[in-house]
Every structure is written in C-alpha cells, then in structure tokens.
Write an enzyme that holds these catalytic residues in place. Structure first.
Site, PDB file in Angstrom:
ATOM      1  N   SER A 196      30.394   4.590  42.732  1.00  0.00           N
ATOM      2  CA  SER A 196      29.253   4.800  43.635  1.00  0.00           C
ATOM      3  C   SER A 196      29.417   6.058  44.484  1.00  0.00           C
ATOM      4  O   SER A 196      28.489   6.455  45.175  1.00  0.00           O
ATOM      5  CB  SER A 196      29.091   3.581  44.555  1.00  0.00           C
ATOM      6  OG  SER A 196      30.251   3.429  45.350  1.00  0.00           O
ATOM      7  N   GLY A 197      30.592   6.679  44.441  1.00  0.00           N
ATOM      8  CA  GLY A 197      30.824   7.889  45.238  1.00  0.00           C
ATOM      9  C   GLY A 197      30.277   9.133  44.560  1.00  0.00           C
ATOM     10  O   GLY A 197      29.671   9.062  43.480  1.00  0.00           O
ATOM     11  N   PHE A 198      30.509  10.271  45.192  1.00  0.00           N
ATOM     12  CA  PHE A 198      29.955  11.527  44.658  1.00  0.00           C
ATOM     13  C   PHE A 198      30.592  11.922  43.321  1.00  0.00           C
ATOM     14  O   PHE A 198      29.893  12.242  42.368  1.00  0.00           O
ATOM     15  CB  PHE A 198      30.152  12.655  45.674  1.00  0.00           C
ATOM     16  CG  PHE A 198      29.150  12.635  46.799  1.00  0.00           C
ATOM     17  CD1 PHE A 198      27.959  11.930  46.704  1.00  0.00           C
ATOM     18  CD2 PHE A 198      29.400  13.355  47.963  1.00  0.00           C
ATOM     19  CE1 PHE A 198      27.027  11.932  47.736  1.00  0.00           C
ATOM     20  CE2 PHE A 198      28.479  13.361  49.000  1.00  0.00           C
ATOM     21  CZ  PHE A 198      27.292  12.656  48.896  1.00  0.00           C
ATOM     22  N   THR A 199      31.909  11.931  43.256  1.00  0.00           N
ATOM     23  CA  THR A 199      32.520  12.360  41.986  1.00  0.00           C
ATOM     24  C   THR A 199      32.342  11.275  40.920  1.00  0.00           C
ATOM     25  O   THR A 199      32.210  11.578  39.742  1.00  0.00           O
ATOM     26  CB  THR A 199      34.011  12.706  42.146  1.00  0.00           C
ATOM     27  OG1 THR A 199      34.695  11.561  42.656  1.00  0.00           O
ATOM     28  CG2 THR A 199      34.221  13.879  43.074  1.00  0.00           C
ATOM     29  N   CYS A 212      39.656  20.347  44.644  1.00  0.00           N
ATOM     30  CA  CYS A 212      38.646  21.390  44.394  1.00  0.00           C
ATOM     31  C   CYS A 212      39.063  22.739  44.996  1.00  0.00           C
ATOM     32  O   CYS A 212      38.927  23.783  44.351  1.00  0.00           O
ATOM     33  CB  CYS A 212      37.278  20.961  44.881  1.00  0.00           C
ATOM     34  SG  CYS A 212      37.227  20.419  46.576  1.00  0.00           S
ATOM     35  N   ASN A 217      32.524  22.149  43.149  1.00  0.00           N
ATOM     36  CA  ASN A 217      33.652  21.299  43.565  1.00  0.00           C
ATOM     37  C   ASN A 217      33.681  19.948  42.860  1.00  0.00           C
ATOM     38  O   ASN A 217      34.744  19.390  42.593  1.00  0.00           O
ATOM     39  CB  ASN A 217      33.627  21.061  45.082  1.00  0.00           C
ATOM     40  CG  ASN A 217      32.295  20.539  45.569  1.00  0.00           C
ATOM     41  OD1 ASN A 217      31.266  21.184  45.362  1.00  0.00           O
ATOM     42  ND2 ASN A 217      32.288  19.389  46.220  1.00  0.00           N
TER      43      ASN A 217
HETATM   44  N1  LIG Z   1      34.018  15.274  46.535  1.00  0.00           N
HETATM   45  C1  LIG Z   1      34.680  16.258  45.954  1.00  0.00           C
HETATM   46  O1  LIG Z   1      34.187  17.400  45.863  1.00  0.00           O
HETATM   47  C2  LIG Z   1      36.066  16.040  45.385  1.00  0.00           C
HETATM   48  C3  LIG Z   1      36.666  17.092  44.671  1.00  0.00           C
HETATM   49  C4  LIG Z   1      37.955  16.909  44.146  1.00  0.00           C
HETATM   50  C5  LIG Z   1      38.602  15.694  44.334  1.00  0.00           C
HETATM   51  N2  LIG Z   1      38.008  14.696  45.036  1.00  0.00           N
HETATM   52  C6  LIG Z   1      38.744  13.427  45.203  1.00  0.00           C
HETATM   53  O2  LIG Z   1      38.104  12.428  44.388  1.00  0.00           O
HETATM   54  C7  LIG Z   1      38.197  11.157  45.020  1.00  0.00           C
HETATM   55  C8  LIG Z   1      36.764  10.609  45.188  1.00  0.00           C
HETATM   56  O3  LIG Z   1      36.031  11.528  46.001  1.00  0.00           O
HETATM   57  P1  LIG Z   1      34.487  11.308  46.324  1.00  0.00           P
HETATM   58  O4  LIG Z   1      34.062  12.520  47.030  1.00  0.00           O
HETATM   59  O5  LIG Z   1      33.773  10.866  45.116  1.00  0.00           O
HETATM   60  O6  LIG Z   1      34.587  10.079  47.351  1.00  0.00           O
HETATM   61  P2  LIG Z   1      33.453   9.070  47.788  1.00  0.00           P
HETATM   62  O7  LIG Z   1      32.119   9.644  47.559  1.00  0.00           O
HETATM   63  O8  LIG Z   1      33.811   8.622  49.166  1.00  0.00           O
HETATM   64  O9  LIG Z   1      33.648   7.832  46.794  1.00  0.00           O
HETATM   65  C9  LIG Z   1      34.774   6.988  46.828  1.00  0.00           C
HETATM   66  C10 LIG Z   1      34.524   5.782  45.922  1.00  0.00           C
HETATM   67  O10 LIG Z   1      35.672   4.935  45.922  1.00  0.00           O
HETATM   68  C11 LIG Z   1      35.295   3.576  46.162  1.00  0.00           C
HETATM   69  N3  LIG Z   1      36.423   2.957  46.871  1.00  0.00           N
HETATM   70  C12 LIG Z   1      36.852   3.231  48.129  1.00  0.00           C
HETATM   71  N4  LIG Z   1      37.958   2.501  48.415  1.00  0.00           N
HETATM   72  C13 LIG Z   1      38.234   1.768  47.298  1.00  0.00           C
HETATM   73  C14 LIG Z   1      39.242   0.837  46.980  1.00  0.00           C
HETATM   74  N5  LIG Z   1      40.197   0.480  47.854  1.00  0.00           N
HETATM   75  N6  LIG Z   1      39.221   0.271  45.754  1.00  0.00           N
HETATM   76  C15 LIG Z   1      38.269   0.590  44.851  1.00  0.00           C
HETATM   77  N7  LIG Z   1      37.275   1.477  45.106  1.00  0.00           N
HETATM   78  C16 LIG Z   1      37.263   2.051  46.315  1.00  0.00           C
HETATM   79  C17 LIG Z   1      33.995   3.676  46.949  1.00  0.00           C
HETATM   80  O11 LIG Z   1      33.104   2.604  46.738  1.00  0.00           O
HETATM   81  P3  LIG Z   1      33.248   1.168  47.400  1.00  0.00           P
HETATM   82  O12 LIG Z   1      33.744   1.406  48.804  1.00  0.00           O
HETATM   83  O13 LIG Z   1      31.876   0.567  47.362  1.00  0.00           O
HETATM   84  O14 LIG Z   1      34.216   0.435  46.538  1.00  0.00           O
HETATM   85  C18 LIG Z   1      33.347   4.915  46.336  1.00  0.00           C
HETATM   86  O15 LIG Z   1      32.648   4.559  45.172  1.00  0.00           O
HETATM   87  C19 LIG Z   1      38.899  11.382  46.367  1.00  0.00           C
HETATM   88  O16 LIG Z   1      40.265  11.060  46.241  1.00  0.00           O
HETATM   89  C20 LIG Z   1      38.697  12.880  46.627  1.00  0.00           C
HETATM   90  O17 LIG Z   1      39.716  13.437  47.414  1.00  0.00           O
HETATM   91  C21 LIG Z   1      36.737  14.835  45.555  1.00  0.00           C
END
Ligand SMILES: NC(=O)c1ccc[n+]([C@@H]2O[C@H](COP(=O)([O-])OP(=O)(O)OC[C@H]3O[C@@H](n4cnc5c(N)ncnc54)[C@H](OP(=O)(O)O)[C@@H]3O)[C@@H](O)[C@H]2O)c1
Length: 346
Positions: free
Chosen positions: A11-14, A146, A310
């Site tokens: 459900s998150g961005f990535t 990123c 990113n």
């Molecule tokens: N955004 C970027 O540009 C980017 C780039 C490179 C790397 N990353 C890395 O990729 C990862 C995800 O980033 P994002 O930006 O997509 O984050 P995000 O939008 O906050 O999404 C995080 C997801 O993880 C789930 N989650 C949180 N805690 C959890 C747990 N304990 N068990 C299972 N699911 C859990 C959340 O949904 P629920 O809470 O509903 O379970 C949500 O779907 C991070 O580690 C980030 O550092 C992000």
C-alpha cells in the site's frame, strides 16, 4: 515460465510502483499483496492508477509460498522477519536499507544496529550496473537507496576505470522529491509545509553515505535537499581531482567502457537543447538514469550530473531489473517504457 510474486508493504509508494510494473510484466504474476492498515480493501483504494487490478490486500501475518517476495517496508521490518520471508520465497528482494551494508558496525554508526548481522554477506546490493554477475545467483537482494543510487551511477565509472581514487575529494549535492518520504507522511512532508521549498534536510552524516563508500571505496561528502517535486532524485557531484590533466575524452571513455551495454543508462553530451543535462522530469516513471559531466579547468573541478526517478531506478524499477537478472529473464522485461513529455512537476 511464469514466476509468482508477492509484495509486502504494497500500500506504500514503492509498493504501488512494484505493482504498476508487475501487472504488465510478462513473466511475473502477482500472488499476494499485503497491508496491515488496508487488509480486505481493494488495491484501487490506495493506488487509483491500478483500479482495474481485481486484487485485495491481505494481512502480512500469513504469507503465501511464492517464487519472489518483494518487501517494500520501513527500515527494521525485513531484518526482524527475514526467516519468515525466506521460508515463503526462494528469492527475497528487499527495498529497505536492512541488508544493503556489509559491515555490521556501519549499522551501529548510521542506524540503530542490526538484529541479523550474520546474513549481511549473503545479500547482493541490487544495482545491476555494479553487481550484475552476483545477482545471477542471489537469493537475497538489497536494493540501493535512491540518493545513493543516483550518486553511485554518476560516479561509479570514474572509480571503476581508476580516473578517481579514494584520495579524491567529492562533494555531492542531492535534490529529492516528496515521494522519497513514503505514503504515511509527517509534519515536515505536509503539503502546506513542504510546497515551494528548497530545504537542506540532511546537511551532514546522511545514512546513504555508508552505501556509497561501500560500493566505490571512497568517502563522498553528501548533502540532501528536499525540493518542490513529487518524483525524482538529482545529484550534482563536485570533484576536485588529484589528477589535474583530466580531459573530456578520458572521461567519456570511462563512461562508455562501463556503460556501453547498459539498457537503462543514458549519457548526455551537454551539447544542446533545454534538456542537455540530466533532469528528473525527463526520467519520471521510467527505470532510466541520465548522466552528464563538465570539466571546469579554471577551478580544477569535474562536475558530474545524474538524475533518476527515486521510486523507479531508485527503488521499484531497480528491484524488478535485479529480479529479472536473478531469474534469468531478459533484463528489460516489464521496464521498457518512456516518460511523458511535456509534463508538469512529476
Ligand atoms: N520512497 C522512495 O522513494 C524510496 C526509495 C528507495 C528506497 N525506499 C525504501 O523502501 C521502503 C518502502 O518505502 P515507501 O516509500 O514505499 O514507504 P511507505 O510508502 O511508507 O510504505 C511502507 C509500507 O510498509 C507497510 N508496513 C509498515 N510497517 C510494516 C510492518 N511492520 N510489517 C508489514 N508491513 C509494514 C505499510 O503498510 P501497512 O502499515 O498498512 O502495513 C506500507 O504499505 C523503505 O524502507 C524506504 O526506505 C523508498
């Protein structure tokens, strides 16, 4: 042969970007998509661009057995649940920082330690441009951050070919969009607060410095600014080389040697047009990286520019690229599309 794939943290961005790629990937079939908050709801509730996927979120507490498990969860989740993830899948592809660093001491220095340091050496850093051979036999892939990805891709050929060494001084200035912070948001990412800004948010000691140093063996002094865009990471690296007689042909040779067969690297000559230097808007939604450089003779400076999306090259796109390699598929499968032009702030 088709491989089954699940996304934890879908459900998150990535997670949303992974699903966007997976739904058109000819050899990867989506099995399970998890969210604790939205369990039971349809994907379109959080990702309106994917409304047509008739899939519902389920809880991550019970995992289907699959070929590939993508974990798009915050830092700390994968390292604590890696046994469950590895039991569920032959290949785990982690988008968080949990398995990127080899040296457990770096987790003490930059994060809050590591709960499974014995596994760090098993993980392969997910950038194909650097680790293609190792990815072919990987069972745990740690996709790069990123900011580190955009910096590394600009600098790597210069280190690989010996034009730069660990003795050279490098200052990296990074600008990133708001999607870097994830879907949950915070007071600093509130639209009213973040709109219109050019805000340094990690002037020194950014965590991604550790990845860059690990991958090229040199220290890079790193400052990140949050700027007014949604997608994109742009790096400008200022280098004051010890070798004073660097020429454009020498640098071009290094980039061509390293990247001539890379499907997602575009080298720009800086010679004409409004978009002659790398620009995040131009690569938005794609797995591409753009790279260019200039030599500033007067100041003995080499300046390297690079830009990515990113969430694509800097995360979900990189994850699929690395997975294609690990599964023996065509590397570009599911990733070959163009960005929009012209377009507003991506
Ligand atoms: N955004 C970027 O540009 C980017 C780039 C490179 C790397 N990353 C890395 O990729 C990862 C995800 O980033 P994002 O930006 O997509 O984050 P995000 O939008 O906050 O999404 C995080 C997801 O993880 C789930 N989650 C949180 N805690 C959890 C747990 N304990 N068990 C299972 N699911 C859990 C959340 O949904 P629920 O809470 O509903 O379970 C949500 O779907 C991070 O580690 C980030 O550092 C992000």
């Amino acid at each position: 042969m088709t491989f089954s794939a699940s996304v934890i943290g879908a459900s998150g961005f990535t997670g949303g970007e992974l699903l966007r790629i997976l739904c058109d990937h000819p050899e990867l079939e989506i099995s399970q998509v998890t969210s604790r908050k939205y369990s039971g709801r349809s994907i379109g509730y959080t990702h309106p661009n994917l409304r047509d996927l008739k899939l519902k979120y389920s809880s991550p507490d019970e995992l289907d057995p699959v070929d590939v498990l993508f974990t798009a969860t915050p830092h700390g989740v994968s390292m604590n649940q890696i046994d469950d993830f590895s039991e569920a899948a032959d290949l785990v592809v982690d988008l968080s920082a949990d398995f990127r660093l080899k040296d457990p001491k770096k987790y003490d220095e930059y994060y809050h330690g590591h709960s499974r340091p014995e596994l760090l050496n098993q993980a392969v850093y997910g950038l194909p441009e650097i680790h293609r051979e190792d990815l072919k036999s990987a069972t745990l892939i740690a996709c790069g951050g990123c900011n580190s990805t955009v910096t590394l891709l600009g600098l790597y050929p210069l280190f690989q070919t010996g034009i730069l060494t660990e003795k050279d001084t490098i200052v990296a200035d990074i600008k990133v969009g708001s999607s870097e912070g994830g879907a949950s948001g915070s007071t600093s990412s509130h639209h009213a607060v973040r709109s219109g800004i050019v805000r340094p948010y990690a002037p020194t000691g950014h965590r991604h410095e550790a990845e860059i140093e690990q991958e090229i063996g040199a220290k890079v002094a790193f400052t990140v600014h949050a700027v007014d865009m949604i997608r994109g990471a742009s790096a400008t690296c200022h280098i004051f080389p010890n070798e004073p007689n660097l020429t454009k042909p020498m640098i071009w040779k290094a980039y061509r040697e390293s990247y001539q067969n890379e499907p997602f690297v575009n080298l720009l000559s800086g010679s004409g047009g409004n978009y002659r230097y790398p620009e995040p808007k131009v690569v938005a939604g794609t797995n591409n990286v753009e790279i260019a450089f200039e030599i500033d003779k007067r100041n003995n400076r080499l300046v390297v520019f690079s830009a990515i999306d990113n969430m694509m090259k800097g995360s979900a796109g990189q994850a699929i690229h690395a997975t294609n390699i690990a599964l023996g598929l065509d590397e570009t499968m599911g990733l070959a599309y163009r960005s929009l032009h012209p377009t507003g702030s991506p």
